[in-house]
Design an enzyme around this catalytic site. Structure first.
Site, mmCIF file in Angstrom:
data_model
loop_
_atom_site.group_PDB
_atom_site.id
_atom_site.type_symbol
_atom_site.label_atom_id
_atom_site.label_comp_id
_atom_site.label_asym_id
_atom_site.label_seq_id
_atom_site.Cartn_x
_atom_site.Cartn_y
_atom_site.Cartn_z
ATOM 1 C CD GLU A 1 24.046 32.401 9.162
ATOM 2 O OE1 GLU A 1 23.102 33.201 8.982
ATOM 3 O OE2 GLU A 1 24.814 32.037 8.253
ATOM 4 C CE1 TYR B 1 22.692 32.901 3.847
ATOM 5 C CE2 TYR B 1 21.645 34.027 5.681
ATOM 6 C CZ TYR B 1 22.668 33.244 5.184
ATOM 7 O OH TYR B 1 23.667 32.808 6.021
#
Length: 400
Positions: A137, A94
């Site tokens: 997730e 990310y």
């Protein structure tokens, strides 16, 4: 997020919208220049076609426009998280994406528009979204770990069955011989495919086409032709058809996806076009296995008799299940028998939907994008509520 961040992000939505595709194209340039190894994660065919850039631009704009009411993005977050999970995206990815996205925004909009204040607000907003996705997730990864399956693992091709002139089923069994975790009908598998003829490792998702069992997973893959002249054919689908045989090994990720039957006893309408039959067939087979006797309407469109996959299986279900109404449409009825191969010549239309489908039904549909847009438009013309419509888009998510 603090109110000033929300205000700045919403104020910049028109600017981002006007330059969305330019920003995402610049983003992927920065991303792959800095991290060429990520070309083994992203679908480079979608990069070449521009689909991935367009999808990312839509996602960015959707997030920015709804940043003050993020509850509206719940289904989208679930869909993105499910896709990330099947690609084995990790928290450390990310910051890489965020850094290059901010660089792209500043590069395209210029420092006079993308000031330090604007970039700081977008950094905070991106970080907030990343935290949400990482959290969702994490739950998916932990559930997979409970089944002893982390990342990709080896599966053997146990059977390879031709279903039509362009669709072949692959029956996959785990090389370690362990029982398979159950999946939800409508979910898909990710395959990690390597070949000496491929410039990169390729990751692809294929819907599971049968109900869940402990012994094998089945995917049914369409051999994708070149979409137009001077463009390549489907790299992985053609490789699977031509080069992968019984006894070969494929790397497979634990099933994922959010295209799931709602927990309701309302009538069901399952509408498929071409290879879009696969997730809906998984749903129908599961309902049949469970003895679900609610009214089910099955509508399927395909080009002709040769491209009609799973015809014999569906004819058998139609004969055995009094609660099932099956209708098949062919574009070309040459060499086909009405009532055996097909029911209507032409396309699924509003009259057909109006005559066959209960108003209070839940509608699930999947197929090529033009088919999806046509079905969606027809259902809206019939005043079917948005909450009753459920669909799966193969490839980067696009709006209908």
């Amino acid at each position: 997020m603090n109110p000033s961040t929300i205000a700045i992000v919403k104020q910049t939505v028109p600017l981002i919208s006007a330059s969305g595709n330019d920003i995402t194209q610049q983003f992927y340039t920065f991303l792959f220049d800095e991290n060429p190894q990520l070309k083994h994660v992203f679908n480079m065919a979608n990069q070449a076609s521009g689909k991935q850039q367009s999808s990312l631009a839509s996602a960015i704009l959707g997030y920015a426009a709804n940043i003050d009411k993020l509850e509206a993005l719940g289904p989208v977050v679930e869909r993105i998280a499910a896709k990330h999970f099947t690609l084995d995206i990790q928290p450390e990815h990310y910051p890489i994406v965020g850094r290059n996205l901010l660089k792209a925004i500043r590069k395209v909009l210029g420092e006079d528009v993308a000031t330090d204040e604007v970039i700081s607000a977008w950094s905070d907003a991106y970080g907030h979204l990343a935290d949400i996705l990482i959290g969702v997730e994490k739950n998916l990864y932990e559930a997979a770990a409970d089944h002893g399956w982390v990342g990709f693992k080896a599966f053997n091709v146990d059977r390879k069955v031709e279903q039509s002139s362009e669709i072949t089923s692959f029956y996959l069994t785990p090389a370690d011989g362990k029982p398979l975790p159950e999946f939800h009908p409508g979910q898909y598998l990710s395959l990690e495919v390597k070949s000496d003829s491929f410039p990169y490792t390729e990751l692809r998702q294929y819907s599971l086409s049968d109900s869940s069992n402990k012994d094998y997973y089945r995917i049914s893959v369409k051999k994708e032709p070149a979409p137009q002249e001077n463009t390549p054919h489907g790299l992985v689908s053609n490789h699977l058809h031509a080069d992968i045989n019984v006894g070969d090994t494929l790397q497979v990720h634990v099933p994922g996806g959010d295209f799931l039957l709602k927990n309701t006893d309302k009538p069901l309408v399952l509408i498929s076009g071409g290879v879009g039959i696969t997730p809906l067939l998984s749903m129908l087979n599961d309902l049949t296995k469970r003895g679900d006797n609610r009214p089910i309407v099955w509508l399927h469109g395909t080009r002709n008799k040769a491209t009609h996959a799973f015809k014999e299986h569906l004819n058998m279900l139609d004969a055995d299940l009094p609660n099932l109404t099956k209708v098949v449409c062919y574009e070309d009825i040459s060499h086909a028998e009405m009532g055996v191969d097909y029911n209507y010549s032409g396309y699924i239309n509003t009259d057909m939907l109006s005559d066959l489908c209960p108003e209070d039904a839940e509608y699930y549909f999947c197929g090529p994008m033009p088919f999806m847009k046509a079905i969606y438009s027809q259902l809206k013309q019939l005043n079917i509520n948005e909450e009753q419509l459920h669909y799966e888009v193969f490839g980067p998510n696009e709006a209908l």
